[in-house]
Design an enzyme around this catalytic site. Structure first.
Site, short mmCIF file in Angstrom:
data_model
loop_
_atom_site.label_atom_id
_atom_site.label_comp_id
_atom_site.label_asym_id
_atom_site.label_seq_id
_atom_site.Cartn_x
_atom_site.Cartn_y
_atom_site.Cartn_z
N GLU A 52 1.14 3.88 1.81
CA GLU A 52 1.67 4.40 3.08
C GLU A 52 2.79 3.52 3.64
OE1 GLU A 52 -1.54 3.62 2.30
OE2 GLU A 52 -2.92 4.74 3.60
N CYS A 70 -5.32 1.63 6.30
CA CYS A 70 -5.86 0.39 6.88
C CYS A 70 -5.05 0.04 8.14
CB CYS A 70 -5.77 -0.75 5.86
SG CYS A 70 -4.09 -1.36 5.56
N HIS A 73 0.87 -1.17 0.00
CA HIS A 73 0.00 0.00 0.00
C HIS A 73 0.91 1.23 0.00
CE1 HIS A 73 -3.74 -2.17 1.91
NE2 HIS A 73 -3.31 -2.77 0.82
N CYS A 118 -1.26 -0.35 7.50
CA CYS A 118 -0.50 0.89 7.32
C CYS A 118 -0.51 1.75 8.58
CB CYS A 118 -1.06 1.66 6.13
SG CYS A 118 -0.80 0.78 4.56
#
Lengths: 152, 152
Positions: free
Chosen positions: B56, B84, B54, B87
């Site tokens: 991040e 999420c 992801h 992250c």
């Protein structure tokens, strides 16, 4: 628990010992498919200068990249300690089939003095997919890895 | 919100657009210190065959490794969407100082059809350290990134 589960957990605990010997935090994991170990990983947060390299998510990212897959639904991950929310999230996003752990999240919080206080069970209960979980396998052996270890 | 925050969020949203153009899920992030962008990242789950990449956490791991640091307490991460649990966990473990997001976790769940239903707020509330959070900055602009996008 069967004999294979026990043998695989010993391997994960050995990876945790290896992490500690290398100056990292004492956590290890292995990935298994069809009763064969396909990858091993240990915590690399200090040696790799990467606070995100916990054994579990490190293993998942390395295995998926190396093998060009994003679907671990046929794999079992054995980890020396119940995963944090970061690693549990990685298990959800990679569709991991099964997860077996030794030391619990709450035991670790007590040993380390702090933790992100959300259990893997809570993450999985609120997720679109989740691995089957076998908890506290060889718990005593898992706890021994932390004997005399000081968290920074 | 100040003018710099707005300018930086536009950059994070642009990274989300870039992710989408490259065939990845439409999420982007940037890292800022002393009002300067020090790294940009976009989702790479498909192009990188890495379900953990992801924007991040990918940014955090790449920045920490490259710069040999594990402490982002003086940094601000701008992300096109609320992180999420994976992250958010990475933000805790890297001691991130501040996090600014556009689209909310609940908005994303509605758009995507599912999500790990634990907010970043819940993760941070249960963590030993947490970033300062500025939520819903340029929310409309962030939502536009998903126009017509279909999650797999």
């Amino acid at each position: 628990m069967n004999t294979m589960d026990k043998a695989f957990m010993i391997e994960a605990i050995n990876m945790a010992k290896e992490a500690r010997e290398k100056g990292n935090e004492p956590f290890g994991a292995i990935l298994v498919k069809d009763n064969k170990i396909v990858m091993r990983a240990s915590n690399q947060i200090f040696s790799g200068s990467d606070p995100t390299y916990h054994a579990e998510i490190g293993l998942i990212r390395d295995f998926c990249r190396t093998n060009n897959t994003s679907d671990l639904s046929e794999y079992t991950l054995y980890t020396s300690c119940e995963p944090c929310c970061m690693c549990a999230g990685a298990m959800v996003w990679s569709k991991l089939g099964k997860m077996v752990y030794s030391v619990t999240h709450d035991q670790l919080a007590e040993i380390a003095g702090s933790n992100i206080m959300i259990s893997s069970e809570e993450i999985f209960e609120n997720s679109p997919n989740k691995p089957t979980v076998l908890p506290k396998l060889l718990n005593e052996e898992g706890l021994e890895v932390f004997d005399g270890y000081k968290f920074g």
